[in-house]
Scaffold this active site. Structure first.
Site, short mmCIF file in Angstrom:
data_model
loop_
_atom_site.label_atom_id
_atom_site.label_comp_id
_atom_site.label_asym_id
_atom_site.label_seq_id
_atom_site.Cartn_x
_atom_site.Cartn_y
_atom_site.Cartn_z
N TRP B 323 0.83 -1.20 0.00
CA TRP B 323 0.00 0.00 0.00
C TRP B 323 0.87 1.26 0.00
O TRP B 323 0.54 2.26 -0.63
CB TRP B 323 -0.92 0.02 1.23
CG TRP B 323 -1.65 1.31 1.35
CD1 TRP B 323 -2.76 1.70 0.65
CD2 TRP B 323 -1.32 2.41 2.21
NE1 TRP B 323 -3.12 2.97 1.01
CE2 TRP B 323 -2.26 3.44 1.97
CE3 TRP B 323 -0.32 2.64 3.16
CZ2 TRP B 323 -2.24 4.65 2.63
CZ3 TRP B 323 -0.29 3.85 3.82
CH2 TRP B 323 -1.24 4.84 3.56
N HIS B 324 2.01 1.18 0.69
CA HIS B 324 2.87 2.37 0.77
C HIS B 324 3.51 2.70 -0.57
O HIS B 324 3.92 3.85 -0.79
CB HIS B 324 3.96 2.17 1.84
CG HIS B 324 3.46 2.44 3.22
ND1 HIS B 324 2.89 1.45 4.00
CD2 HIS B 324 3.41 3.57 3.96
CE1 HIS B 324 2.53 1.97 5.17
NE2 HIS B 324 2.83 3.25 5.18
N GLY B 325 3.65 1.75 -1.46
CA GLY B 325 4.23 2.06 -2.75
C GLY B 325 4.37 0.81 -3.61
O GLY B 325 4.51 -0.30 -3.08
N PHE B 460 1.59 8.10 -1.03
CA PHE B 460 1.31 6.70 -0.70
C PHE B 460 -0.13 6.34 -1.08
O PHE B 460 -0.92 7.15 -1.40
CB PHE B 460 1.54 6.43 0.77
CG PHE B 460 2.98 6.57 1.18
CD1 PHE B 460 4.01 6.42 0.25
CD2 PHE B 460 3.33 6.87 2.47
CE1 PHE B 460 5.33 6.56 0.62
CE2 PHE B 460 4.65 6.99 2.87
CZ PHE B 460 5.64 6.84 1.94
#
Lengths: 336, 460
Positions: B323-325, B460
């Site tokens: 999810w962060h990248g 993000f």
């Protein structure tokens, strides 16, 4: 949210708190802004009330605005540190004009054009302009402004853009400097802006740094003759009265960085030189001088502090050539 | 538009407060005033994607309406799949293409796709509401209230992730009711605290750390500077905690209490404790909408429940990383934290009790080291930093390194910002409020230099 932080409390003390907070913010901002406006922190000629002259600032990006509007001068040297050693007092003596040095350390052509524009807006009568065009000017594409690096707002014509930048720590620091100058506690910078780098780069030393940043060759044949910064300079020069001398100077570099004849680099350089030459061609008391050549002076390491910063022996020859050009235009005999 | 820039702080925000003040006496105008302000805020910073946000609100709201009338679960499933598909297209297309290219043995062309700001956050808001609607926990709301839940500008771009149940009933209430002055004082305090965290802590560290990570992309960082790169965790903490505090403060100025997102995570004594204090609203979302369904759905036989439980934990954290990248470094970071959570769970059950100080030191060391993988961009760059740790740190006193020592101390020693503010606002103190006003002025002056950095979590 169930949190002790968010519990409601209608006590009237909070009313006073809100008033104290917003009052301190609002009144503090107004007072500070009023002081900054009244002092004119950069001596840019906008709004100042106290008549304090000059700045005590070694950052040429901000200090130049004060000199560029100084009415005691009618002529200017514009460039970056490759123009720094041209002594305006010598030029004034040789020409009878009143020169100010407006170099910007590391300044790009775009930045120099901003200074030129500011100087012209603040001087209804101009004697001569000396533009020292280092390789920055030969770029085939304009260098995008570097955000936060050069204060275009300080040299622009918008007072609103200027005022929007005044609530900042550098502006407040300049306020304190200017007040100190006003009270006689500090000395202002020399009004003509001359500052020799020989005080830092001592004579007899050569540093193998600062190679000239010649721009990349044009990507297409059509773009080879396209020099956007020179085109902008050309527009400015065309708008000047014919009485204004314009001398465009290509500064010398140490001989190993001069392009060898017959090479693509030399052809690129020659195209740029021709574009600069066209800008002043036929203009009275104006000239184009290319000092970036290989000769005995540029071959001698002792005449340079590094690859692009020359010593006074070269600077004095350049001053003579510039003064001669202001007197005789393209007929001037350049001894270099 | 950034919360830490003049156009927002001196333009949009005062205008929004004024408009809401004018609308406050008219209950029917309150919600739509905030909706329009929120859409204007999004459009000012993200003009082409305002259409995406509006369509996303309309389609999900219509799906909720259709489900309420027909009770067909497929409608909710389709809406959630569509939400995730849109997120995947914008965020993961190139990642999928790149990896597919590796599998096929020929690189696929990368597409020029811009990431709409806040897409992860508004997608998660839709999912939380739709899942609860299907479970019968959430009612159907009018369009304006639902639109405000998704687009409320203080939290639309980077959270905090808010449950519908936490805010829906707050929307539409009067702002200027008895006691509003304290809410405003709190709001201003949170905004000042958030700006301080962002400008004086996070951004100061970023100026030191960013060049080191840039060097790590080119080769090993061998002059002792690699140790400084470990401070990235503190940078991201104060960047995001600063953003969250500003969002909470802004919410209060519009009568909305948003949940807290951080609770002094560097005072954690275990990795489980850490994840209950770091990005709290995301972890609650992942717990309730990813981990619990994965752990509690009968997939393996009952006797293998612990195995399924720990696999669910690992998967949840790997997804948290993704999810962060869209990069394997983020997946690796998430998976490492998942492993740590599994080990920590097992240790708590079977291992001896660790001294608190040792637990704290291990947790901090693990978080700092894994954050290098999170930040480095590539595995090679992370390895370049780790190789650099073999060289002793350069401890020569230097003024420019002061933030590297001060900021971690703040993270270790001070309580969470909401606790500090709670202590300072137990009773009205006008002199303290005046100091906050002067502090805000100093922050605005700092912003006057225009060295404004975006918030990390916007990406993000």
């Amino acid at each position: 949210m169930d949190s002790p932080t968010f519990t409601s409390d209608p006590s009237p003390g909070w009313n006073r708190c809100l008033a104290a907070c917003l009052g301190a913010l609002g009144i503090g901002a107004l007072l500070l802004f009023a002081v900054v406006i009244a002092v004119d922190p950069y001596d840019s000629g906008r709004f100042g009330l106290f008549g304090i002259d000059g700045v005590d600032d070694r950052n040429t990006q901000t200090a130049t605005v004060s000199r560029a509007r100084d009415p005691q001068f009618d002529s200017a040297v514009i460039g970056n540190s490759t123009a720094q050693l041209l002594n305006p007092a010598d030029l004034s003596q040789a020409t009878g004009l009143r020169f100010v040095q407006l170099y910007l350390t590391g300044g790009s052509a775009r930045e120099q054009l901003a200074v030129l524009d500011f100087f012209l807006r603040n001087h209804p009568r101009v004697g001569a302009l000396v533009i020292v065009a280092d390789p920055f000017w030969c770029g085939h594409e304009r260098v995008a402004p570097r955000p936060g690096e050069f204060p275009y707002w300080l040299y622009g014509s918008s007072s609103l853009a200027y005022m929007a930048r005044l609530l900042s720590w550098p502006a407040i620091e300049h306020v304190s400097q200017r007040i100190s100058i006003g009270l006689g506690w500090r000395k202002r910078n020399d009004p003509d802006g001359f500052f020799s780098y020989e005080d830092i780069w001592l004579p007899g030393t050569f540093r193998d740094t600062n190679r000239p940043r010649d721009p990349a060759p044009a990507a297409t044949a059509a773009g080879r003759d396209n020099f956007p910064d020179i085109a902008l300079l050309d527009d400015v020069v065309k708008r000047l009265p014919v009485s204004v001398s314009v001398v465009l100077v290509v500064p010398p570099t140490f001989n190993t960085t001069v392009a060898k004849p017959g090479t693509p680099a030399a052809a690129e350089r020659e195209t740029c030189n021709r574009a600069l030459q066209r800008t002043v061609a036929g203009r009275p008391y104006s000239n184009f001088i290319n000092y970036r050549i290989e000769n005995a002076l540029t071959r001698d390491l002792a005449n340079f502090a590094d690859h692009i910063h020359y010593r006074p022996i070269i600077a004095s020859r350049m001053v003579k050539g510039i003064a001669e050009s202001i007197r005789l235009g393209e007929a001037a005999k350049i001894d270099f | 538009m950034l919360f830490n820039d003049y156009p927002f702080l001196l333009g949009f925000l005062p205008a929004a407060i004024l408009l809401c003040r004018l609308a406050d006496p008219y209950p029917q105008l309150r919600i739509w005033t905030l909706v329009l302000l929120s859409l204007a805020f999004y459009a000012l910073g993200n003009p082409p994607f305002i259409v995406l946000l509006v369509l996303s609100i309309l389609i999900n709201w219509l799906a909720a309406l259709a489900y309420a009338r027909t009770k067909l679960p497929v409608i909710i499933t389709a809406a959630i799949v569509a939400d995730l598909a849109v997120l995947a297209v914008f965020k993961y297309t190139n990642f999928l293409g790149y990896n597919l290219g590796l599998v096929l043995g020929r690189p696929l062309p990368l597409l020029d796709i811009a990431l709409p700001l806040g897409i992860s956050f508004f997608t998660f808001h839709h999912i939380m509401y739709l899942v609860d609607l299907r479970k019968g926990k959430a009612p159907v709301y009018p369009l304006g209230r639902y639109a405000l839940y998704i687009a409320f500008f203080p939290q639309a771009l980077a959270g905090p992730l808010v449950r519908w149940s936490q805010v829906m009933e707050q929307f539409g209430r009067g702002i200027y009711v008895p006691g509003w002055q304290r809410e405003f004082c709190l709001g201003i305090s949170f905004i000042a605290m958030g700006l301080f965290e962002k400008i004086f802590l996070a951004d100061r560290l970023a100026r030191i750390i960013d060049p080191i990570y840039a060097r790590a992309l080119l080769g090993p960082v061998v002059n002792g500077d690699a140790w400084l790169a470990l401070a990235f965790s503190f940078q991201i903490l104060f960047d995001f905690a600063g953003y969250s505090d500003i969002a909470i403060g802004l919410g209060l100025l519009f009568g909305i209490k948003l949940p807290f997102n951080f609770n002094a995570p560097f005072r954690s004594t275990s990795i489980q404790d850490f994840w209950q204090r770091w990005h709290i609203t995301l972890m609650l979302f992942l717990r309730d909408y990813v981990f619990n369904p994965l752990a509690n759905t009968r997939i393996l036989p009952r006797r293998f429940f612990p195995v399924q439980y720990f696999i669910a934990m690992l998967l949840t954290m790997a997804l948290c990383g993704l999810w962060h990248g869209a990069s394997w470094t983020f997946v690796l970071w998430g998976t490492l934290h998942g492993c740590a959570l599994v080990i920590c769970s097992l240790w708590r059950r079977y291992g001896p009790r660790l001294p608190v100080l040792l637990g704290w030191a291990l947790t901090v060391a693990f978080v700092l080291l894994t954050a290098v993988i999170f930040r480095a961009g590539t595995l090679d760059a992370a390895l370049h930093i780790f190789q650099g740790l073999a060289v002793p740190p350069n401890l020569e006193p230097s003024r420019h390194l002061v933030p590297v020592f001060i900021v971690p101390l703040v993270a270790f020693l001070l309580p969470a910002s909401q606790d500090i503010i709670e202590r300072l606002t137990r009773k009205p103190r006008p002199w303290l409020a005046a100091l906050v006003g002067i502090g805000l002025l100093a922050l605005l002056i700092e912003l006057g230099e225009r060295n404004v950095n975006g918030f990390a979590y916007f990406y993000f």
